[in-house]
Design a protein around this motif. Sequence first.
Motif, short mmCIF file in Angstrom:
data_model
loop_
_atom_site.label_atom_id
_atom_site.label_comp_id
_atom_site.label_asym_id
_atom_site.label_seq_id
_atom_site.Cartn_x
_atom_site.Cartn_y
_atom_site.Cartn_z
N ASN A 46 0.85 -1.19 0.00
CA ASN A 46 0.00 0.00 0.00
C ASN A 46 0.88 1.24 0.00
O ASN A 46 1.39 1.67 1.04
N THR A 47 1.06 1.84 -1.16
CA THR A 47 1.89 3.03 -1.29
C THR A 47 1.09 4.31 -1.07
O THR A 47 1.65 5.41 -1.17
N GLU A 48 -0.22 4.17 -0.80
CA GLU A 48 -1.08 5.32 -0.52
C GLU A 48 -0.94 6.42 -1.59
O GLU A 48 -0.69 7.58 -1.28
N PRO A 49 -1.10 6.06 -2.87
CA PRO A 49 -0.84 7.06 -3.93
C PRO A 49 -1.98 8.06 -4.04
O PRO A 49 -3.12 7.77 -3.68
N PRO A 50 -1.71 9.27 -4.57
CA PRO A 50 -2.79 10.20 -4.92
C PRO A 50 -3.68 9.56 -5.98
O PRO A 50 -3.19 8.72 -6.76
N SER A 53 -5.85 9.37 0.09
CA SER A 53 -5.12 9.94 1.22
C SER A 53 -4.45 8.82 2.00
O SER A 53 -4.61 7.63 1.71
N HIS A 69 0.44 -1.54 3.98
CA HIS A 69 1.79 -1.03 4.21
C HIS A 69 2.32 -1.63 5.50
O HIS A 69 1.69 -2.52 6.09
N ARG A 119 8.67 -1.72 1.54
CA ARG A 119 9.09 -1.46 0.16
C ARG A 119 10.55 -1.84 -0.04
O ARG A 119 11.05 -1.82 -1.16
#
Length: 232
Positions: A46-50, A53, A69, A119
Amino acid sequence: MRSGRPGLRVGLPPPIPAFTPAERRIVSRLRTPEAVQAFLNRLPYNTEPPPGSATLRSFRGVVRERTAHCLEAALSAAVILEQHGYPPLVVSFESIDELDHVIFAYRRQGRWGSVARSRDPGLHGRKPVFATPRALALSYVDPYVDFTGRITGYTLVDLRDLLGDYDWRLSEKNVWKAERVLLDAPHAPIRSSDARIDALRRRYVAYRKAHGLKPLYYRNRHTWSALPRGPW
């Protein structure tokens, strides 16, 4: 292990009927740290991309979204393995660049190991071969060094003591309190030689420049759990 309520255990694990059918299947199937590590390895990180949020999902949220993550993975491992008799212990690391890391820690036959996602390949789980939680924590020092990272401290906590009756296991919402209490927990210092860290960083930078990948050249690689599929 630090406890806010000496001698008292609160926040008991939920009974099996509290889990959804999908959650129950996962809990039933994953009975060992190795099985949980393999499950987490299969999930995209889970890279929490735009445009989304930041998240801190419970085990329920991880099962629903099929991504995690590092802290989400540690909490999920704690929920699953708590159902099989493992206490919900996590190790929190502090780094000079404030990119901290959290792992699930467990003890088997007197030796400590971990379950983790990251990561970076060297920050995943460890086999249960370490004599103490500190020895387990020290195994992360070298692979933590990248362009900016360096471990400065660690703490081992029991989430039952730290979070009490707060619903960090199955909440439908983000469980930000779990992050806050880990950040606030006293961390024991880990001191390392500046010269050694500088040498590790130079080697890391040179390797990334030459190969474009993250390194797997660490001496303690034999203590690592199985990694997710690369390339790194």
